[in-house]
Design an enzyme around this catalytic site. Structure first.
Site, PDB file in Angstrom:
ATOM      1  N   CYS A   5      46.712  37.948  33.343  1.00  0.00           N
ATOM      2  CA  CYS A   5      46.679  36.800  34.257  1.00  0.00           C
ATOM      3  C   CYS A   5      45.258  36.475  34.678  1.00  0.00           C
ATOM      4  CB  CYS A   5      47.561  37.072  35.469  1.00  0.00           C
ATOM      5  SG  CYS A   5      49.313  37.172  35.043  1.00  0.00           S
ATOM      6  N   CYS A  44      47.222  40.850  37.111  1.00  0.00           N
ATOM      7  CA  CYS A  44      46.999  41.828  36.043  1.00  0.00           C
ATOM      8  C   CYS A  44      45.875  41.307  35.132  1.00  0.00           C
ATOM      9  CB  CYS A  44      48.292  42.043  35.255  1.00  0.00           C
ATOM     10  SG  CYS A  44      48.752  40.656  34.180  1.00  0.00           S
ATOM     11  N   GLU A  63      51.012  33.918  37.854  1.00  0.00           N
ATOM     12  CA  GLU A  63      49.586  33.594  37.854  1.00  0.00           C
ATOM     13  C   GLU A  63      49.170  32.951  36.527  1.00  0.00           C
ATOM     14  OE1 GLU A  63      50.134  37.557  40.074  1.00  0.00           O
ATOM     15  OE2 GLU A  63      50.814  36.683  38.176  1.00  0.00           O
ATOM     16  N   HIS A 105      54.387  35.507  33.799  1.00  0.00           N
ATOM     17  CA  HIS A 105      53.820  35.944  35.077  1.00  0.00           C
ATOM     18  C   HIS A 105      53.437  34.665  35.823  1.00  0.00           C
ATOM     19  CE1 HIS A 105      52.424  40.215  33.726  1.00  0.00           C
ATOM     20  NE2 HIS A 105      53.527  39.851  33.092  1.00  0.00           N
TER      21      HIS A 105
END
Length: 155
Positions: free
Chosen positions: A94, A91, A63, A61
């Site tokens: 993250c 999320c 992030e 991800h």
């Protein structure tokens, strides 16, 4: 070195739109449409886009990867002045990485509950709850532009 501590004066639109470009690049590459940038003193210092599918790595991800890179490349003091701009609210995984990195703020475009309406995946906890007391969470910003990316993706 002088630096800006007034995050409200940062160019939020430009930074979020760069995150949108990265989200579109991810989708074109075959990944889910998520992109993020890391900003120090109103200058982009790192960028990333989702690579979960193309690298077969659930950790990719943008992030989380940017939080990881920030810890490798920047001091605690520098990270405390950093802002992450991201196409979609982080999320929980993250948000945990952002908390550990100690970033000052996160600005997002699309809230997790808005994404749930499109893809059906429910996030059990919002990023602000995880980041409380460490990182300020601001959003949604440029919401319709961010939503368009997800609608075009066709979740």
């Amino acid at each position: 070195m002088l630096f800006s501590s007034n995050f409200d004066e940062f160019d939020h639109g430009a930074h979020l739109r760069r995150a949108f470009e990265l989200a579109n690049e991810a989708a074109e590459r075959g990944d889910h449409p998520f992109g993020s940038v890391l900003v120090l003193d109103d200058e982009i210092v790192l960028t990333d886009s989702n690579r979960v599918v193309t690298e077969n790595d659930i950790r990719r991800h943008p992030e989380l990867h940017l939080a990881h890179l920030a810890c490798q490349k920047f001091s605690v003091e520098e990270r405390a002045r950093m802002v992450m701009y991201t196409s979609t609210e982080p999320c929980p995984m993250c948000a945990g990485g952002i908390r550990a990195a100690g970033l000052a703020r996160v600005y997002y475009s699309v809230a997790s509950h808005d994404l749930t309406e499109l893809n059906g995946y429910h996030t059990p906890v919002r990023s602000a709850a995880i980041l409380e007391g460490v990182t300020q969470v601001v959003g949604p910003l440029l919401h319709s532009e961010g939503m368009r990316i997800h609608k075009d993706y066709g979740w």
